[in-house]
Scaffold this motif. Sequence first.
Motif, PDB file in Angstrom:
ATOM      1  N   THR A  15     -16.399  35.006 121.189  1.00 43.97           N
ATOM      2  CA  THR A  15     -16.073  33.584 121.199  1.00 43.97           C
ATOM      3  C   THR A  15     -15.330  33.201 122.478  1.00 43.97           C
ATOM      4  OG1 THR A  15     -15.984  33.508 118.787  1.00 43.97           O
ATOM      5  CG2 THR A  15     -14.813  31.765 119.971  1.00 43.97           C
ATOM      6  N   ALA A  16     -14.432  34.071 122.918  1.00 48.48           N
ATOM      7  CA  ALA A  16     -13.653  33.786 124.127  1.00 48.48           C
ATOM      8  C   ALA A  16     -14.528  33.729 125.372  1.00 48.48           C
ATOM      9  CB  ALA A  16     -12.568  34.848 124.303  1.00 48.48           C
ATOM     10  N   LEU A  17     -15.618  34.484 125.387  1.00 43.93           N
ATOM     11  CA  LEU A  17     -16.509  34.479 126.544  1.00 43.93           C
ATOM     12  C   LEU A  17     -17.376  33.225 126.593  1.00 43.93           C
ATOM     13  CD1 LEU A  17     -17.723  38.202 126.523  1.00 43.93           C
ATOM     14  CD2 LEU A  17     -16.137  37.145 128.159  1.00 43.93           C
ATOM     15  N   ALA A  18     -17.635  32.632 125.439  1.00 42.55           N
ATOM     16  CA  ALA A  18     -18.473  31.429 125.372  1.00 42.55           C
ATOM     17  C   ALA A  18     -17.617  30.201 125.663  1.00 42.55           C
ATOM     18  CB  ALA A  18     -19.143  31.334 124.011  1.00 42.55           C
ATOM     19  N   ASP A  19     -17.035  30.170 126.849  1.00 46.52           N
ATOM     20  CA  ASP A  19     -16.037  29.155 127.184  1.00 46.52           C
ATOM     21  C   ASP A  19     -15.886  29.098 128.694  1.00 46.52           C
ATOM     22  OD1 ASP A  19     -13.956  27.301 126.885  1.00 46.52           O
ATOM     23  OD2 ASP A  19     -13.023  28.416 125.248  1.00 46.52           O
ATOM     24  N   VAL A  20     -14.912  28.341 129.165  1.00 46.30           N
ATOM     25  CA  VAL A  20     -14.536  28.381 130.572  1.00 46.30           C
ATOM     26  C   VAL A  20     -13.756  29.679 130.789  1.00 46.30           C
ATOM     27  CG1 VAL A  20     -13.214  27.301 132.422  1.00 46.30           C
ATOM     28  CG2 VAL A  20     -14.407  25.876 130.740  1.00 46.30           C
ATOM     29  N   VAL A  21     -14.296  30.563 131.600  1.00 46.04           N
ATOM     30  CA  VAL A  21     -13.645  31.843 131.881  1.00 46.04           C
ATOM     31  C   VAL A  21     -12.959  31.702 133.238  1.00 46.04           C
ATOM     32  CG1 VAL A  21     -13.992  34.323 132.192  1.00 46.04           C
ATOM     33  CG2 VAL A  21     -15.396  33.060 130.531  1.00 46.04           C
ATOM     34  N   ALA A  22     -11.657  31.440 133.193  1.00 45.24           N
ATOM     35  CA  ALA A  22     -10.901  31.151 134.412  1.00 45.24           C
ATOM     36  C   ALA A  22     -10.621  32.426 135.199  1.00 45.24           C
ATOM     37  CB  ALA A  22      -9.585  30.474 134.054  1.00 45.24           C
ATOM     38  N   ILE A  23     -10.782  32.325 136.518  1.00 39.96           N
ATOM     39  CA  ILE A  23     -10.449  33.434 137.418  1.00 39.96           C
ATOM     40  C   ILE A  23      -9.230  33.005 138.229  1.00 39.96           C
ATOM     41  CG2 ILE A  23     -11.362  35.133 139.012  1.00 39.96           C
ATOM     42  CD1 ILE A  23     -13.166  34.768 136.597  1.00 39.96           C
ATOM     43  N   PRO A  24      -8.023  33.375 137.805  1.00 38.41           N
ATOM     44  CA  PRO A  24      -6.824  32.914 138.516  1.00 38.41           C
ATOM     45  C   PRO A  24      -6.748  33.475 139.933  1.00 38.41           C
ATOM     46  CG  PRO A  24      -6.274  33.792 136.335  1.00 38.41           C
ATOM     47  CD  PRO A  24      -7.687  34.183 136.620  1.00 38.41           C
ATOM     48  N   VAL A  25      -6.230  32.671 140.849  1.00 40.82           N
ATOM     49  CA  VAL A  25      -5.926  33.178 142.183  1.00 40.82           C
ATOM     50  C   VAL A  25      -4.714  34.098 142.096  1.00 40.82           C
ATOM     51  CG1 VAL A  25      -6.835  31.114 143.333  1.00 40.82           C
ATOM     52  CG2 VAL A  25      -4.386  31.274 142.793  1.00 40.82           C
ATOM     53  N   THR A  26      -4.548  34.916 143.121  1.00 40.04           N
ATOM     54  CA  THR A  26      -3.347  35.755 143.232  1.00 40.04           C
ATOM     55  C   THR A  26      -2.519  35.214 144.399  1.00 40.04           C
ATOM     56  OG1 THR A  26      -4.604  37.687 142.480  1.00 40.04           O
ATOM     57  CG2 THR A  26      -2.466  38.098 143.523  1.00 40.04           C
ATOM     58  N   GLY A  64      -9.316  36.152 142.488  1.00 43.76           N
ATOM     59  CA  GLY A  64      -7.994  36.771 142.571  1.00 43.76           C
ATOM     60  C   GLY A  64      -7.879  37.793 143.680  1.00 43.76           C
ATOM     61  N   GLU A  65      -8.909  37.882 144.541  1.00 39.59           N
ATOM     62  CA  GLU A  65      -8.920  38.802 145.691  1.00 39.59           C
ATOM     63  C   GLU A  65      -8.806  40.265 145.268  1.00 39.59           C
ATOM     64  OE1 GLU A  65      -6.997  37.057 149.419  1.00 39.59           O
ATOM     65  OE2 GLU A  65      -6.201  35.688 147.876  1.00 39.59           O
ATOM     66  N   PHE A  66      -9.554  40.605 144.235  1.00 41.79           N
ATOM     67  CA  PHE A  66      -9.538  41.958 143.660  1.00 41.79           C
ATOM     68  C   PHE A  66      -9.611  43.055 144.723  1.00 41.79           C
ATOM     69  CE2 PHE A  66     -12.138  45.570 142.118  1.00 41.79           C
ATOM     70  CZ  PHE A  66     -11.354  46.027 141.075  1.00 41.79           C
ATOM     71  N   TYR A  67     -10.527  42.908 145.665  1.00 42.49           N
ATOM     72  CA  TYR A  67     -10.767  43.997 146.613  1.00 42.49           C
ATOM     73  C   TYR A  67      -9.709  44.098 147.703  1.00 42.49           C
ATOM     74  CZ  TYR A  67     -15.239  44.769 144.366  1.00 42.49           C
ATOM     75  OH  TYR A  67     -16.217  45.069 143.437  1.00 42.49           O
ATOM     76  N   THR A  68      -8.779  43.154 147.776  1.00 42.84           N
ATOM     77  CA  THR A  68      -7.693  43.247 148.757  1.00 42.84           C
ATOM     78  C   THR A  68      -6.395  43.749 148.118  1.00 42.84           C
ATOM     79  OG1 THR A  68      -6.722  41.030 148.513  1.00 42.84           O
ATOM     80  CG2 THR A  68      -8.691  41.228 149.903  1.00 42.84           C
ATOM     81  N   LEU A  69      -6.389  43.896 146.814  1.00 47.36           N
ATOM     82  CA  LEU A  69      -5.168  44.318 146.122  1.00 47.36           C
ATOM     83  C   LEU A  69      -5.096  45.839 146.034  1.00 47.36           C
ATOM     84  CD1 LEU A  69      -5.166  41.791 143.120  1.00 47.36           C
ATOM     85  CD2 LEU A  69      -4.105  41.507 145.376  1.00 47.36           C
ATOM     86  N   THR A  70      -3.885  46.360 146.128  1.00 50.40           N
ATOM     87  CA  THR A  70      -3.688  47.793 145.933  1.00 50.40           C
ATOM     88  C   THR A  70      -3.770  48.114 144.442  1.00 50.40           C
ATOM     89  OG1 THR A  70      -1.295  47.637 145.613  1.00 50.40           O
ATOM     90  CG2 THR A  70      -2.100  47.799 147.903  1.00 50.40           C
ATOM     91  N   PRO A  71      -3.947  49.384 144.084  1.00 43.87           N
ATOM     92  CA  PRO A  71      -3.935  49.730 142.655  1.00 43.87           C
ATOM     93  C   PRO A  71      -2.674  49.249 141.943  1.00 43.87           C
ATOM     94  CG  PRO A  71      -4.787  51.568 143.932  1.00 43.87           C
ATOM     95  CD  PRO A  71      -4.290  50.547 144.927  1.00 43.87           C
ATOM     96  N   GLY A  72      -1.519  49.376 142.603  1.00 39.60           N
ATOM     97  CA  GLY A  72      -0.274  48.934 141.994  1.00 39.60           C
ATOM     98  C   GLY A  72      -0.234  47.428 141.800  1.00 39.60           C
ATOM     99  N   GLU A  73      -0.777  46.702 142.758  1.00 39.19           N
ATOM    100  CA  GLU A  73      -0.804  45.240 142.639  1.00 39.19           C
ATOM    101  C   GLU A  73      -1.750  44.806 141.522  1.00 39.19           C
ATOM    102  OE1 GLU A  73       0.186  43.703 147.164  1.00 39.19           O
ATOM    103  OE2 GLU A  73      -1.853  44.347 146.677  1.00 39.19           O
ATOM    104  N   ARG A  74      -2.870  45.499 141.382  1.00 37.57           N
ATOM    105  CA  ARG A  74      -3.790  45.148 140.301  1.00 37.57           C
ATOM    106  C   ARG A  74      -3.144  45.386 138.941  1.00 37.57           C
ATOM    107  NH1 ARG A  74      -7.497  47.858 143.816  1.00 37.57           N
ATOM    108  NH2 ARG A  74      -7.635  49.658 142.416  1.00 37.57           N
ATOM    109  N   ARG A  75      -2.388  46.456 138.842  1.00 42.76           N
ATOM    110  CA  ARG A  75      -1.679  46.719 137.591  1.00 42.76           C
ATOM    111  C   ARG A  75      -0.637  45.626 137.322  1.00 42.76           C
ATOM    112  NH1 ARG A  75      -2.087  52.250 135.796  1.00 42.76           N
ATOM    113  NH2 ARG A  75      -0.006  52.167 134.883  1.00 42.76           N
ATOM    114  N   LEU A  76       0.062  45.213 138.374  1.00 40.95           N
ATOM    115  CA  LEU A  76       1.074  44.171 138.235  1.00 40.95           C
ATOM    116  C   LEU A  76       0.443  42.865 137.748  1.00 40.95           C
ATOM    117  CD1 LEU A  76       3.902  42.953 138.628  1.00 40.95           C
ATOM    118  CD2 LEU A  76       3.302  42.590 141.050  1.00 40.95           C
ATOM    119  N   VAL A  77      -0.679  42.472 138.343  1.00 39.76           N
ATOM    120  CA  VAL A  77      -1.352  41.238 137.937  1.00 39.76           C
ATOM    121  C   VAL A  77      -1.776  41.324 136.471  1.00 39.76           C
ATOM    122  CG1 VAL A  77      -3.434  39.848 138.298  1.00 39.76           C
ATOM    123  CG2 VAL A  77      -2.085  40.593 140.265  1.00 39.76           C
TER     124      VAL A  77
END
Length: 303
Positions: A9-20, A55-68
């Motif tokens: 149900t959650a996918l059948a909606d607006v799936v927001a991709i937040p900026v970082t 959210g610039e996934f590919y520019t984030l470090t592993p630690g930053e991705r965990r933080l987000v």
Amino acid sequence: MTEFETQRTALADVVAIPVTPFAADGSIDEAAYTALLRRLLDAGVRTLTPNGNTGEFYTLTPGERRLVTELTLRETRERPGAAVLVGVGHDVPTAVDAARHARDLGAHMVMVHQPVHPYVSDGGWVDYHRAIAEAVPETGVVPYLKNAALPGARLAELGAACPNVIGVKYAVPDAARFAAFARDAGLDRFVWVAGLAEPYAPSYYSAGATGFTSGLVNVAPGLSLSMIEALRSGDYPKAMKVWEQIRRFEELRGADASANNVTVVKEALASLGLCRRDVRPPSRELPEPDRAEVAAIAAGWSI
């Protein structure tokens, strides 16, 4: 698929991709990120994808991705109905580690970014996603599909092996191909999310995509929500009125092979005083002459 009904149900909606958002020193601006999440949730957005491409996934470090991931799950914990779809990817061990981290924090689903590899076989695509899905069998898994050559039968194969693969973010810019692929893979087996956002949402919705992703929603959540409401009610003229309102903004994002996809969103947010315009290489800030047009569009939406 009843055990994943809430996630579907959650996918059948607006799936927001937040900026970082980034602070002046280049680190993640935690306060600005949290404020942006609250703004989305307060507006009525219910499905969030931390660590997406906007959210610039590919520019984030592993630690930053965990933080987000942690910041997002902390903010949504007390929000009834909110669902979190955490972006994971890179090599299999890294993706599995991120998926388990998200699961352990209470994430409802993970989105598996398109494999970044010069040589992707159809069978290898299945193996990659299967390894991740089998590592978190209690978590919904959503492949992010940008490969126009992948046959629908391969996704059907993945779905048969992994019941927790419940949806697909489909980002091939071809509505006819999408309609055929979805039916070859199993139109009702998966929740189909138009992965190319509002510009493609009306045509993809008519072919079976009941949700769509959005980066624009960071700036004008009301417009994105108006579009999904119009599509659900079958009011395509109303949906296309929203399409016309966002057209120029999305054209700016898509120009030059989407070089400024994130940049334009952050520029609009900066014009509204919501975060800094900073992006990380290989993205780049907009040149001065283009900033005024983005600010005028955002101001014109009366946000």
